[in-house]
Each structure stands twice: as C-alpha cells, then as structure tokens.
Design a protein around this motif. Structure first.
Motif, PDB file in Angstrom:
ATOM      1  N   LEU A 198       2.419   1.251  -6.204  1.00 30.50           N
ATOM      2  CA  LEU A 198       3.476   0.485  -5.553  1.00 30.50           C
ATOM      3  C   LEU A 198       4.079  -0.528  -6.530  1.00 30.50           C
ATOM      4  O   LEU A 198       5.295  -0.750  -6.535  1.00 30.50           O
ATOM      5  CB  LEU A 198       2.939  -0.237  -4.309  1.00 30.50           C
ATOM      6  N   LYS A 199       3.245  -1.133  -7.351  1.00 30.28           N
ATOM      7  CA  LYS A 199       3.751  -2.082  -8.352  1.00 30.28           C
ATOM      8  C   LYS A 199       4.714  -1.394  -9.317  1.00 30.28           C
ATOM      9  O   LYS A 199       5.703  -1.984  -9.747  1.00 30.28           O
ATOM     10  CB  LYS A 199       2.584  -2.708  -9.115  1.00 30.28           C
ATOM     11  N   ALA A 200       4.426  -0.144  -9.643  1.00 31.16           N
ATOM     12  CA  ALA A 200       5.304   0.609 -10.547  1.00 31.16           C
ATOM     13  C   ALA A 200       6.646   0.921  -9.895  1.00 31.16           C
ATOM     14  O   ALA A 200       7.676   1.009 -10.577  1.00 31.16           O
ATOM     15  CB  ALA A 200       4.616   1.902 -10.980  1.00 31.16           C
ATOM     16  N   GLY A 207      12.712  -4.371  -3.916  1.00 22.89           N
ATOM     17  CA  GLY A 207      11.367  -4.169  -3.404  1.00 22.89           C
ATOM     18  C   GLY A 207      10.369  -5.067  -4.097  1.00 22.89           C
ATOM     19  O   GLY A 207      10.318  -5.114  -5.331  1.00 22.89           O
ATOM     20  N   VAL A 208       9.579  -5.776  -3.303  1.00 22.71           N
ATOM     21  CA  VAL A 208       8.595  -6.714  -3.831  1.00 22.71           C
ATOM     22  C   VAL A 208       7.188  -6.241  -3.468  1.00 22.71           C
ATOM     23  O   VAL A 208       6.877  -6.061  -2.287  1.00 22.71           O
ATOM     24  CB  VAL A 208       8.814  -8.140  -3.281  1.00 22.71           C
ATOM     25  N   ALA A 209       6.351  -6.059  -4.477  1.00 19.08           N
ATOM     26  CA  ALA A 209       4.939  -5.744  -4.263  1.00 19.08           C
ATOM     27  C   ALA A 209       4.129  -7.027  -4.416  1.00 19.08           C
ATOM     28  O   ALA A 209       4.356  -7.800  -5.351  1.00 19.08           O
ATOM     29  CB  ALA A 209       4.464  -4.709  -5.276  1.00 19.08           C
ATOM     30  N   VAL A 210       3.205  -7.262  -3.503  1.00 19.46           N
ATOM     31  CA  VAL A 210       2.331  -8.427  -3.626  1.00 19.46           C
ATOM     32  C   VAL A 210       1.283  -8.137  -4.707  1.00 19.46           C
ATOM     33  O   VAL A 210       1.073  -6.990  -5.094  1.00 19.46           O
ATOM     34  CB  VAL A 210       1.664  -8.777  -2.278  1.00 19.46           C
ATOM     35  N   ASN A 255       0.821  -1.208   0.000  1.00 19.67           N
ATOM     36  CA  ASN A 255       0.000   0.000   0.000  1.00 19.67           C
ATOM     37  C   ASN A 255       0.859   1.264   0.000  1.00 19.67           C
ATOM     38  O   ASN A 255       2.092   1.210  -0.021  1.00 19.67           O
ATOM     39  CB  ASN A 255      -0.951  -0.024   1.196  1.00 19.67           C
ATOM     40  N   HIS A 256       0.169   2.418   0.078  1.00 19.49           N
ATOM     41  CA  HIS A 256       0.846   3.713  -0.045  1.00 19.49           C
ATOM     42  C   HIS A 256       1.959   3.901   0.980  1.00 19.49           C
ATOM     43  O   HIS A 256       2.993   4.494   0.664  1.00 19.49           O
ATOM     44  CB  HIS A 256      -0.174   4.851   0.095  1.00 19.49           C
TER      45      HIS A 256
END
Length: 276
Positions: A249-251, A239-242, A226-227
């Motif tokens: 965040l994915k970007a 950095g890993v985004a779920v 999240n933010h």
C-alpha cells in the motif's frame, strides 16, 4: 490541488489504540471547511464493517447522515442511509461453508444488510463486539441460512475467525468451489473475510460520487492501511498510507505518513493537505 472529499478506512487507519476517535482526530474533522452554503465538508467512511459498526463513529465525527461504504464496497449507502447499491454473494456459498463449519471450531459470522448472525458467544464474537460496539443475533448457522433464504436475502459478507490452520482449510475449500463468486481477504492469519468477487472501495466510491456529487475521484483524498485499501488509494486523487500500512500500500500511495493510526496519522495529514 484542493481536495473536496475525504474517504477513509477505519480499522488500522482512523482509530486509536482504544478503537475509537482521538481528540485530535475529532478536532481535525471538526475544523474542515464548509462550502458557501454552509454545508459540511464531505467525509465518507469506507470499511469492511457493517453499517451499525460505523454509525457511532459517524456520530463522533459529527457526520451522522453522511454516506458510507460498508463491507468493502458491498453496500453503498447515501445520505440518511438511502441504499444506492447492494452487492451480495449467492446463498450456495454460505450453504457450502456451513458444511465445512460442522467439522471445525472456528467462529462463522454472517452479515446481511445491517444484521450480524453467529452461532455462539465465544472469544471471537466477544472481541468483535468490543471492537465494533455491535451485538450479534446468536443462532445456529443453519437457522440463519433458512432465515435469509425465506426472506430472499443473501450475505454481504461472511467472516471466519479462529486458529490459523482452520482458516487455511477454509481458503482451500472455498477457492476450489467458489473462486469466480467470492473474494477471500485475509486481514491476518486468524481472520478471513469473504465478499462478492468484483467489489472494492474504489468502485463503490465512484458509484457514490456519480450518484451524489458533481466531481470525480481526482478530488478525493483517501486514507488506508491494508490490502482492501489498495484500489481506493490507487484511484483517489491523493492516496495516503499510514505508517503501519502494508509495504504494497505504501508503494501505491502518493504519500506515506510518518505516523501510525494510533498516532493520529489521518488528523495530521488532513491538517497538512486539506486547506482548512
């Protein structure tokens, strides 16, 4: 690169549908390598939660005495709970919010150090108890304010939970009065978290690394959804985004998991990217 510390968000990232640690997650963390002296692989939980709401998860992962980052960076605790840095907001913010609260019905929760104060048992406080396994001290907001002022303490976080229109009114009210002092973080329409202005998880982790470790952010693999995880994933070595993370965040992330938090995303990424 060999990563030597894991820093992960909790809600929406690490926990399963039961708001706890899945067997796969416990196994993945349990299989992390130890160093030549037999010390455990460093794991730091970083959350908007209070410390007590993180301790049972540390215990579940077998890292009871590990450092942690609470209140999105507002409180940084080293090994065995030693306070490294504490960032609070001016009491006038709470005083002004109490004035607004008198005319509304939202739940106002006040967090200071490892205390949680709220004025009534309602849908929102019961939900937080269920989610965090912590029980608040029930008392009027004015009483909590007096307690903090008398003991020369101040809030690490204020949280407002209620109807979206009421949360809208709080944002407008505080933005006009305390824009330079607090950050307003809205995790969903019905939740507003109020924290000191210039804190974030990345700054907190950097302080923790300088205090307790001999390596920098480039050696960190970080997880979020999240933010409030944006700075952490931006500055970590990896950095890993779920899969259920925000598009922003994915970007930012180096890698986006194909799996959601409820599908053991963190466990699967640890097995893929941390040399076991």
């Amino acid at each position: 690169m060999n990563y030597t510390l894991i820093c992960t968000d909790i809600d929406g990232t690490l926990l399963n549908a039961d708001r706890y640690l899945s067997d796969a997650t416990v196994s993945a963390f349990g299989n992390l390598p130890t160093d030549k002296a037999g010390a455990n692989f460093p794991v730091v939980l970083a959350s908007s939660r209070m410390p007590s709401a993180m301790h049972y998860l540390q215990k579940g992962l077998g890292i009871q005495n590990a450092p942690l980052i609470a209140y999105n960076g507002g409180l940084i605790l080293g090994e065995n709970g030693i306070c490294i840095e504490s960032n609070t907001m001016p009491l006038i913010v709470l005083e002004d919010l109490l004035t607004h609260h008198k005319k509304h019905t939202y739940n106002l929760s006040i967090y200071a150090d490892d205390d949680w104060f709220t004025d009534q048992e309602d849908f929102w406080s019961l939900r937080e108890i269920n989610n965090t396994r912590v029980t608040p001290t029930y008392q009027e907001g004015s009483e909590s304010y007096t307690f903090l002022k008398t003991n020369q303490r101040a809030p690490h976080k204020l949280m407002c939970m209620g109807d979206a229109s009421e949360i809208d009114s709080i944002v407008s009210y505080l933005a006009d009065r305390h824009d330079k002092e607090v950050h307003l973080y809205r995790s969903k329409d019905t939740y507003l978290e109020i924290t000191p202005k210039y804190i974030d998880k990345a700054k907190a982790l950097q302080i923790l690394l300088e205090h307790s470790f001999d390596f920098g952010m480039d050696k960190v693999i970080a997880f979020g959804d999240n933010h409030n995880d944006e700075e952490l994933l931006k500055h970590a070595g990896f950095g890993v985004a779920v899969a259920n993370a925000t598009d922003k965040l994915k970007a930012i992330a180096n890698y986006t998991s194909a799996f959601k938090n409820k599908e053991d995303a963190v466990a699967k990424a640890i097995e893929e990217f941390v040399h076991l």
